[in-house]
Enzyme design. Structure first.
Site, PDB file in Angstrom:
ATOM      1  N   THR A 134      15.574  72.193   3.705  1.00 52.58           N
ATOM      2  CA  THR A 134      15.067  71.859   5.036  1.00 52.58           C
ATOM      3  C   THR A 134      14.658  70.392   5.127  1.00 52.58           C
ATOM      4  O   THR A 134      14.290  69.777   4.117  1.00 52.58           O
ATOM      5  CB  THR A 134      13.839  72.747   5.340  1.00 52.58           C
ATOM      6  OG1 THR A 134      13.181  72.257   6.510  1.00 52.58           O
ATOM      7  CG2 THR A 134      12.813  72.718   4.204  1.00 52.58           C
ATOM      8  N   ASP A 135      14.651  69.869   6.361  1.00 52.54           N
ATOM      9  CA  ASP A 135      14.170  68.490   6.559  1.00 52.54           C
ATOM     10  C   ASP A 135      12.652  68.399   6.406  1.00 52.54           C
ATOM     11  O   ASP A 135      12.101  67.304   6.279  1.00 52.54           O
ATOM     12  CB  ASP A 135      14.607  67.959   7.935  1.00 52.54           C
ATOM     13  CG  ASP A 135      14.083  68.764   9.115  1.00 52.54           C
ATOM     14  OD1 ASP A 135      13.424  69.809   8.908  1.00 52.54           O
ATOM     15  OD2 ASP A 135      14.343  68.351  10.263  1.00 52.54           O
ATOM     16  N   GLU A 136      11.963  69.567   6.413  1.00 54.30           N
ATOM     17  CA  GLU A 136      10.494  69.536   6.345  1.00 54.30           C
ATOM     18  C   GLU A 136       9.980  68.984   5.020  1.00 54.30           C
ATOM     19  O   GLU A 136       8.814  68.617   4.914  1.00 54.30           O
ATOM     20  CB  GLU A 136       9.913  70.926   6.599  1.00 54.30           C
ATOM     21  CG  GLU A 136      10.258  71.444   7.972  1.00 54.30           C
ATOM     22  CD  GLU A 136       9.369  72.572   8.463  1.00 54.30           C
ATOM     23  OE1 GLU A 136       8.333  72.836   7.841  1.00 54.30           O
ATOM     24  OE2 GLU A 136       9.740  73.175   9.486  1.00 54.30           O
ATOM     25  N   TYR A 159       4.940  76.195   3.186  1.00 54.54           N
ATOM     26  CA  TYR A 159       6.394  76.439   3.238  1.00 54.54           C
ATOM     27  C   TYR A 159       7.162  75.225   2.733  1.00 54.54           C
ATOM     28  O   TYR A 159       8.008  75.335   1.833  1.00 54.54           O
ATOM     29  CB  TYR A 159       6.821  76.784   4.672  1.00 54.54           C
ATOM     30  CG  TYR A 159       8.321  76.636   4.890  1.00 54.54           C
ATOM     31  CD1 TYR A 159       9.224  77.515   4.309  1.00 54.54           C
ATOM     32  CD2 TYR A 159       8.832  75.596   5.684  1.00 54.54           C
ATOM     33  CE1 TYR A 159      10.603  77.375   4.497  1.00 54.54           C
ATOM     34  CE2 TYR A 159      10.203  75.443   5.876  1.00 54.54           C
ATOM     35  CZ  TYR A 159      11.081  76.335   5.278  1.00 54.54           C
ATOM     36  OH  TYR A 159      12.437  76.182   5.455  1.00 54.54           O
ATOM     37  N   LYS A 163       9.577  74.689  -0.598  1.00 53.51           N
ATOM     38  CA  LYS A 163      10.992  74.281  -0.525  1.00 53.51           C
ATOM     39  C   LYS A 163      11.191  72.976  -1.314  1.00 53.51           C
ATOM     40  O   LYS A 163      12.196  72.804  -1.999  1.00 53.51           O
ATOM     41  CB  LYS A 163      11.433  74.094   0.933  1.00 53.51           C
ATOM     42  CG  LYS A 163      11.537  75.371   1.750  1.00 53.51           C
ATOM     43  CD  LYS A 163      12.596  76.334   1.261  1.00 53.51           C
ATOM     44  CE  LYS A 163      14.012  75.879   1.504  1.00 53.51           C
ATOM     45  NZ  LYS A 163      14.995  76.949   1.152  1.00 53.51           N
TER      46      LYS A 163
HETATM   47  P1  NAD Z   1      15.336  83.968   7.485  1.00 51.63           P
HETATM   48  O1  NAD Z   1      13.871  84.159   7.250  1.00 51.63           O
HETATM   49  O2  NAD Z   1      15.929  84.373   8.775  1.00 51.63           O
HETATM   50  O3  NAD Z   1      16.166  84.715   6.331  1.00 51.63           O
HETATM   51  C1  NAD Z   1      15.773  84.684   4.989  1.00 51.63           C
HETATM   52  C2  NAD Z   1      16.500  85.817   4.277  1.00 51.63           C
HETATM   53  O4  NAD Z   1      16.126  85.779   2.883  1.00 51.63           O
HETATM   54  C3  NAD Z   1      16.127  87.210   4.792  1.00 51.63           C
HETATM   55  O5  NAD Z   1      17.291  87.997   4.997  1.00 51.63           O
HETATM   56  C4  NAD Z   1      15.264  87.796   3.666  1.00 51.63           C
HETATM   57  O6  NAD Z   1      15.380  89.211   3.570  1.00 51.63           O
HETATM   58  C5  NAD Z   1      15.849  87.090   2.457  1.00 51.63           C
HETATM   59  N1  NAD Z   1      14.897  87.025   1.336  1.00 51.63           N
HETATM   60  C6  NAD Z   1      13.590  86.638   1.386  1.00 51.63           C
HETATM   61  N2  NAD Z   1      13.039  86.741   0.161  1.00 51.63           N
HETATM   62  C7  NAD Z   1      14.019  87.163  -0.682  1.00 51.63           C
HETATM   63  C8  NAD Z   1      14.065  87.452  -2.071  1.00 51.63           C
HETATM   64  N3  NAD Z   1      12.978  87.326  -2.861  1.00 51.63           N
HETATM   65  N4  NAD Z   1      15.232  87.863  -2.604  1.00 51.63           N
HETATM   66  C9  NAD Z   1      16.349  88.015  -1.836  1.00 51.63           C
HETATM   67  N5  NAD Z   1      16.344  87.787  -0.502  1.00 51.63           N
HETATM   68  C10 NAD Z   1      15.193  87.365   0.057  1.00 51.63           C
HETATM   69  O7  NAD Z   1      15.599  82.420   7.178  1.00 51.63           O
HETATM   70  P2  NAD Z   1      16.654  81.419   7.834  1.00 51.63           P
HETATM   71  O8  NAD Z   1      16.032  80.785   9.007  1.00 51.63           O
HETATM   72  O9  NAD Z   1      17.958  82.096   7.947  1.00 51.63           O
HETATM   73  O10 NAD Z   1      16.713  80.317   6.664  1.00 51.63           O
HETATM   74  C11 NAD Z   1      17.649  80.446   5.593  1.00 51.63           C
HETATM   75  C12 NAD Z   1      17.472  79.261   4.655  1.00 51.63           C
HETATM   76  O11 NAD Z   1      17.708  78.051   5.366  1.00 51.63           O
HETATM   77  C13 NAD Z   1      16.085  79.142   4.061  1.00 51.63           C
HETATM   78  O12 NAD Z   1      16.227  78.720   2.724  1.00 51.63           O
HETATM   79  C14 NAD Z   1      15.406  78.064   4.898  1.00 51.63           C
HETATM   80  O13 NAD Z   1      14.435  77.379   4.149  1.00 51.63           O
HETATM   81  C15 NAD Z   1      16.586  77.177   5.229  1.00 51.63           C
HETATM   82  N6  NAD Z   1      16.485  76.424   6.497  1.00 51.63           N
HETATM   83  C16 NAD Z   1      16.182  77.066   7.654  1.00 51.63           C
HETATM   84  C17 NAD Z   1      16.157  76.328   8.846  1.00 51.63           C
HETATM   85  C18 NAD Z   1      15.841  76.991  10.176  1.00 51.63           C
HETATM   86  O14 NAD Z   1      15.692  76.280  11.177  1.00 51.63           O
HETATM   87  N7  NAD Z   1      15.753  78.309  10.262  1.00 51.63           N
HETATM   88  C19 NAD Z   1      16.439  74.959   8.825  1.00 51.63           C
HETATM   89  C20 NAD Z   1      16.741  74.342   7.602  1.00 51.63           C
HETATM   90  C21 NAD Z   1      16.773  75.091   6.446  1.00 51.63           C
HETATM   91  O1  DAU Z   2      12.895  71.807  10.393  1.00 53.02           O
HETATM   92  C1  DAU Z   2      13.487  72.921   9.773  1.00 53.02           C
HETATM   93  C2  DAU Z   2      12.533  74.101   9.805  1.00 53.02           C
HETATM   94  O2  DAU Z   2      12.493  74.556  11.151  1.00 53.02           O
HETATM   95  C3  DAU Z   2      12.944  75.226   8.861  1.00 53.02           C
HETATM   96  O3  DAU Z   2      12.911  74.760   7.544  1.00 53.02           O
HETATM   97  C4  DAU Z   2      12.028  76.438   9.035  1.00 53.02           C
HETATM   98  O4  DAU Z   2      12.492  77.505   8.222  1.00 53.02           O
HETATM   99  C5  DAU Z   2      12.057  76.859  10.487  1.00 53.02           C
HETATM  100  O5  DAU Z   2      11.162  77.935  10.699  1.00 53.02           O
HETATM  101  C6  DAU Z   2      11.682  75.688  11.407  1.00 53.02           C
HETATM  102  O6  DAU Z   2      10.291  75.334  11.233  1.00 53.02           O
HETATM  103  P1  DAU Z   2       9.353  74.971  12.497  1.00 53.02           P
HETATM  104  O7  DAU Z   2       7.953  75.172  12.123  1.00 53.02           O
HETATM  105  O8  DAU Z   2       9.737  73.655  13.081  1.00 53.02           O
HETATM  106  O9  DAU Z   2       9.857  76.126  13.532  1.00 53.02           O
HETATM  107  P2  DAU Z   2       9.077  77.064  14.566  1.00 53.02           P
HETATM  108  O10 DAU Z   2      10.121  77.756  15.377  1.00 53.02           O
HETATM  109  O11 DAU Z   2       8.047  77.908  13.897  1.00 53.02           O
HETATM  110  O12 DAU Z   2       8.331  76.011  15.488  1.00 53.02           O
HETATM  111  C7  DAU Z   2       9.033  75.012  16.194  1.00 53.02           C
HETATM  112  C8  DAU Z   2       8.019  74.160  16.936  1.00 53.02           C
HETATM  113  O13 DAU Z   2       7.442  74.946  17.984  1.00 53.02           O
HETATM  114  C9  DAU Z   2       6.859  73.713  16.065  1.00 53.02           C
HETATM  115  O14 DAU Z   2       6.466  72.407  16.466  1.00 53.02           O
HETATM  116  C10 DAU Z   2       5.747  74.701  16.382  1.00 53.02           C
HETATM  117  C11 DAU Z   2       6.012  75.066  17.835  1.00 53.02           C
HETATM  118  N1  DAU Z   2       5.655  76.447  18.253  1.00 53.02           N
HETATM  119  C12 DAU Z   2       6.123  77.483  17.495  1.00 53.02           C
HETATM  120  C13 DAU Z   2       5.829  78.787  17.853  1.00 53.02           C
HETATM  121  C14 DAU Z   2       6.305  79.942  17.012  1.00 53.02           C
HETATM  122  C15 DAU Z   2       4.911  76.658  19.403  1.00 53.02           C
HETATM  123  O15 DAU Z   2       4.527  75.701  20.109  1.00 53.02           O
HETATM  124  N2  DAU Z   2       4.622  77.946  19.764  1.00 53.02           N
HETATM  125  C16 DAU Z   2       5.030  79.022  19.030  1.00 53.02           C
HETATM  126  O16 DAU Z   2       4.702  80.191  19.391  1.00 53.02           O
END
Ligand code: NAD
Ligand code: DAU
Length: 355
Positions: A134-136, A159, A163
């Site tokens: 992630t970019d975080e 989180y 990561k």
């Molecule tokens: P998600 O939470 O939707 O899915 C995560 C999956 O991992 C789930 O299916 C869960 O059951 C599985 N999992 C969790 N713990 C596990 C374990 N111990 N063993 C096996 N499986 C397990 O997450 P996502 O949003 O699809 O993110 C996927 C990946 O991409 C993550 O590594 C996250 O850090 C990264 N990522 C997400 C975003 C985003 O915006 N969602 C952005 C950048 C990177």
């Molecule tokens: O940047 C990549 C990341 O983006 C991933 O690595 C994470 O897995 C993914 O969850 C996401 O993280 P964020 O914290 O940015 O996503 P989230 O959807 O939780 O929140 C997006 C923005 O919206 C953040 O600034 C918080 C705000 N927010 C979120 C929720 C859930 C609100 O204002 N209200 C809300 O109810």
């Protein structure tokens, strides 16, 4: 036929990647997922009985199970997405994030290294371990600037710290043991099948359920949004063509404040599913207590993956958001099953003893 291990394939991004691999490549996919609250095989209902999609309910912290999967399926590589992914949950309970994101990645790296060490030379050099991050990990930006691959790591939440730790382990396994790793750091994804705890699906669900739209603080935090299928395409490109030891940033060039995102969703819903009482969805917005340690701004410089691998996102923010709202409006059962917990029973009915 080549085989790929995908971890976290029942999650939001993992399910999009599995669908791309099955529909657009000849690869066989071994989908390894623990099925935490976030894992939902209903997102892959169309692939439940596909001969090139094998599901295994496995925890990435279980070394013996991972060794068995590597031995049984002889994969040519791994794309590792399994993680605890929600920042707010990490603030309330970091333990699972340490366990899965750090210990789980360590366990998977060791299982992959043991298997890879025993391969013939050609298979050893062709093998790839792709870590999805992630970019975080780069922390928070001020009003200007973009994250480059060379930025220092400054994670701020449990989180992002977990990561970042996993990224460092992957880097070390390449440097020390020569494991052929590639890594990607992506910005915020959105699209179909995202668990409705994240901003965009939560707001769509709350809007049509006549609930408040809770905006943290002033709503002026900025995220850089990317449609999930564009991310999946980038992941496959890096797996196939990325250079071992390298990392690639992925982002959509779509910087938006949270208020802009919510206002866009509200106008799309006004157009696509007008409220029966004639009111505008934006009237449901409320400001709530801010997230502790809330990062101000993320924005990706995706120049490296564009220049070196020729990747560009297909969807603009406008087209991606319209598609996303359409999907949630057309799939109310998916959301209802997640909200009610019914998706667990759906998985038992359709995947039987595999879950
Ligand atoms: P998600 O939470 O939707 O899915 C995560 C999956 O991992 C789930 O299916 C869960 O059951 C599985 N999992 C969790 N713990 C596990 C374990 N111990 N063993 C096996 N499986 C397990 O997450 P996502 O949003 O699809 O993110 C996927 C990946 O991409 C993550 O590594 C996250 O850090 C990264 N990522 C997400 C975003 C985003 O915006 N969602 C952005 C950048 C990177
Ligand atoms: O940047 C990549 C990341 O983006 C991933 O690595 C994470 O897995 C993914 O969850 C996401 O993280 P964020 O914290 O940015 O996503 P989230 O959807 O939780 O929140 C997006 C923005 O919206 C953040 O600034 C918080 C705000 N927010 C979120 C929720 C859930 C609100 O204002 N209200 C809300 O109810």
């Amino acid at each position: 036929m080549q085989t790929l291990l995908v971890t976290g394939g029942a999650g939001f991004i993992g399910s999009a990647l599995v669908r791309l691999l099955i529909n657009e490549t000849e690869w066989r996919v071994i989908n390894i997922d623990k099925l935490t609250y976030a894992g939902n095989l209903e997102s892959l209902a169309d692939l439940a009985n596909h001969p090139r999609h094998l599901f295994s309910r496995t925890d990435i912290c279980d070394r013996a199970a991972l060794d068995g999967l590597f031995a049984a399926h002889a994969p040519s590589g791994v794309i590792h997405l399994a993680a605890e992914s929600h920042v707010d949950r990490s603030i309330h309970g970091p333990g699972d994030f340490i366990q899965t994101n750090i210990n789980g990645t360590y366990t998977l790296l060791e299982a992959a290294r043991a298997y890879w060490s025993g391969l013939e030379p050609a298979a050893r050099s062709a093998f790839r371990f792709h870590h999805v991050s992630t970019d975080e990990v780069f922390g928070s930006l001020g009003d200007t600037g973009l994250f480059l691959e060379t930025n220092a790591y400054q994670p701020n939440s449990p989180y992002s710290a977990s990561k970042a730790a996993s990224d460092h382990l992957v880097r070390a396994w390449h440097h020390t043991y020569g494991l052929p790793t590639v890594m990607t750091n992506c910005s915020n994804n959105y699209g179909p099948c995202q668990f409705p705890e994240k901003l965009i699906p939560l707001m769509i669900h709350n809007a049509v359920s006549d609930k408040h739209l809770p905006i943290y603080g002033k709503g002026d935090n900025v995220r850089d949004w990317l449609y999930v299928d564009d991310h999946a395409r980038a992941l496959w490109l890096v797996f196939e063509h990325g250079i071992p030891g390298e990392t690639y940033n992925i982002g959509g060039h779509n910087e938006k404040t949270n208020l802009e995102v919510v206002d866009t969703l509200c106008s799309l819903l006004d157009d696509m599913k007008p409220r029966a009482d004639g009111k505008r969805y934006a009237e449901q917005k409320v400001s709530v207590t801010d997230r502790p340690g809330h990062d101000k701004r993320y924005a990706i410089d995706a120049g490296k993956i564009e220049r070196e691998l020729g990747w560009k996102p297909v969807e603009s923010f406008e087209t991606g958001m319209r598609k996303t709202v359409r999907w949630y409006l057309d799939n109310p059962e998916w959301v209802a099953h997640v909200v009610s917990g019914e998706y667990r029973q759906w998985m038992d009915r359709n995947y039987g003893d595999r879950t």
